[in-house]
Enzyme design. Structure first.
Site, PDB file in Angstrom:
ATOM      1  N   CYS A 210      52.693  48.412 112.735  1.00 44.63           N
ATOM      2  CA  CYS A 210      52.526  49.852 112.524  1.00 44.63           C
ATOM      3  C   CYS A 210      51.858  50.071 111.168  1.00 44.63           C
ATOM      4  CB  CYS A 210      53.875  50.564 112.535  1.00 44.63           C
ATOM      5  SG  CYS A 210      54.887  50.226 113.977  1.00 44.63           S
ATOM      6  N   HIS A 214      48.986  52.469 109.418  1.00 41.04           N
ATOM      7  CA  HIS A 214      49.546  53.679 108.818  1.00 41.04           C
ATOM      8  C   HIS A 214      50.039  53.522 107.388  1.00 41.04           C
ATOM      9  CE1 HIS A 214      48.884  55.786 112.503  1.00 41.04           C
ATOM     10  NE2 HIS A 214      49.502  54.833 113.171  1.00 41.04           N
ATOM     11  N   ARG A 253      54.889  59.908 121.366  1.00 43.60           N
ATOM     12  CA  ARG A 253      53.770  59.437 120.555  1.00 43.60           C
ATOM     13  C   ARG A 253      53.877  57.937 120.279  1.00 43.60           C
ATOM     14  NH1 ARG A 253      50.096  57.802 119.617  1.00 43.60           N
ATOM     15  NH2 ARG A 253      48.351  58.276 118.241  1.00 43.60           N
ATOM     16  N   CYS A 257      51.376  54.549 120.572  1.00 48.66           N
ATOM     17  CA  CYS A 257      51.108  53.590 119.485  1.00 48.66           C
ATOM     18  C   CYS A 257      51.311  52.166 119.984  1.00 48.66           C
ATOM     19  CB  CYS A 257      52.050  53.831 118.314  1.00 48.66           C
ATOM     20  SG  CYS A 257      51.481  55.089 117.193  1.00 48.66           S
TER      21      CYS A 257
END
Lengths: 296, 113
Positions: A210, A214, A253, A257
């Protein structure tokens, strides 16, 4: 005077909850994360360090520099000038207004809902760690309340749950509420640590974590889209996504991802998803609740 | 006569090779640009190649025509062998692209000046 006393009582209880030491590491992480992003977006001068492959044109013209603290509640629109302009235009007639109205009606008319959530301005207080249950996200709490009242058709990802969350988020935002996720036990701290570990673990056949996108990648682009930063990620949910043509929760969401990472999505409601959201929520602590919002 | 025939055969063969090469480049370009296959475009721009909104997570590709084919193949197969902190996925090692597909991508990369 009365207000002052209440305020200091509230501050006192907040300090008490977080002063017991269980959130020490998480607070340190959150501060470091905020400092990293504030430095990253502080100045065009640092671009060669943080955005080595961004074009000169976008660095000169499409970045807003010097963003701080609360501005990160907007996700990538905090620094993406073009995206922000499109976003603001769409906000002239927010596509989620009906969802908020529907959420309000669901709150008032669904049997048991008011009892489960006496105060609707609690969007920023989730996820919570509940002893014996583990992490409970806002969606988990809504769905289990519906289940306890023998109601059907409440999902963790969209539909009625998302509408109700839109009402909660909007009410919280209007009241000026901030994200206030609490870690007040050894078990809660362990759940946070597991969520953090998952966030930074490479996964799927693309072996992306992740954080690849991000943390380190935030502000860089996948195709034309600037990636949003972890700091501020949970503040604006549920979101109306143009891709979905509808509203969705954080759970919905995150499934997307997972797919982008080349991984079979973890189930919404799984311990994995809950603990990841717990970590993400804590990282946005202190930022204003800003949902619902629109995303591409 | 025999000689002319030989030359003609060679010419046909040569054009065949060129044709196959062009096909491979085309296939590689498609893999490069298509989301559900290689999707290299998600992160990389390419010098002299017109692309619709290439990403900026990875460097703009340039001068690859000077790279040996094997180096390009290895990079796409598993970038960690030459750069252990690369964020680039290992397209071969993780089975995203097969041997033929990587060769096609390499053929396309070799056209990047």
């Amino acid at each position: 005077m009365k207000k002052k006393i209440i305020a200091s009582l509230l501050l006192g209880s907040f300090a008490l909850l977080n002063a017991n030491g269980f959130s020490k590491q998480a607070d340190k992480d959150r501060k470091a994360l905020q400092a990293y992003f504030e430095k990253k977006f502080a100045d065009r001068k640092n671009a060669s360090t943080y955005f080595p492959y961004s074009t000169k044109d976008e660095l000169d013209n499409n970045f807003k520099w010097g963003i701080k603290g609360d501005e990160f509640r907007l996700g990538s629109y905090a620094f993406d000038k073009g995206g922000r302009a499109q976003h603001d235009e769409m906000m002239d007639m927010p596509p989620f207004e009906d969802n908020i109205d529907n959420g309000k009606e669901l709150y008032e008319k669904t049997p048991g809902m008011k009892k489960c959530f006496p105060d609707p301005t609690i969007a920023g207080d989730y996820p919570k760690y509940v002893k014996g249950k583990g992490v409970v996200t806002l969606s988990d709490a809504v769905v289990s309340c519906a289940k306890a009242n023998k109601l059907k058709g409440w999902k963790l990802t969209k539909g009625k749950t998302a509408d109700l969350e839109a009402y909660f988020a909007n009410a919280s935002k209007e009241k000026g509420k901030r994200v206030n996720v609490v870690i007040d036990s050894k078990e809660a701290a362990a759940a946070y640590e597991r969520g953090k570990k998952e966030y930074y673990t490479q996964r799927g056949y693309l072996q992306l974590s992740c954080a690849t996108c991000h943390v380190q990648g935030a502000g860089q682009r996948v195709r034309n889209e600037k990636l949003s930063p972890l700091f501020g990620h949970t503040t604006h949910f549920p979101v109306y996504r143009l891709k979905w043509q509808g509203l969705g929760t954080l759970e919905r969401r995150i499934k997307g991802c997972n797919k982008n990472q080349g991984e079979t999505p973890h189930k919404p409601g799984s311990t994995w998803t809950k603990e990841l959201i717990y970590f993400m929520g804590y990282m946005s602590n202190g930022l204003p609740v800003d949902g619902p919002d629109i995303r591409k | 006569m025999k000689k002319i025939f030989k030359i003609a055969t060679l010419a046909v063969m040569a054009s065949g090779i060129v044709y196959a090469g062009g096909d491979l480049v085309k296939e590689g370009a498609k893999i490069f640009k298509t989301k559900k296959i290689g999707n290299c475009i998600a992160c990389h721009a390419a010098n002299g190649v017109k692309l619709d909104g290439p990403g900026s997570l990875g460097p703009k590709l340039q001068g690859l025509s000077a790279w040996p084919e094997k180096a390009l193949y290895d990079k796409v197969y598993n970038p960690y062998t030459t750069n252990p902190i690369s964020a680039m996925p290992a397209f071969g090692k993780n089975g995203v692209l097969d041997d033929h597909q990587i060769k096609a991508v390499v053929a396309f990369l070799k056209t990047i000046k």
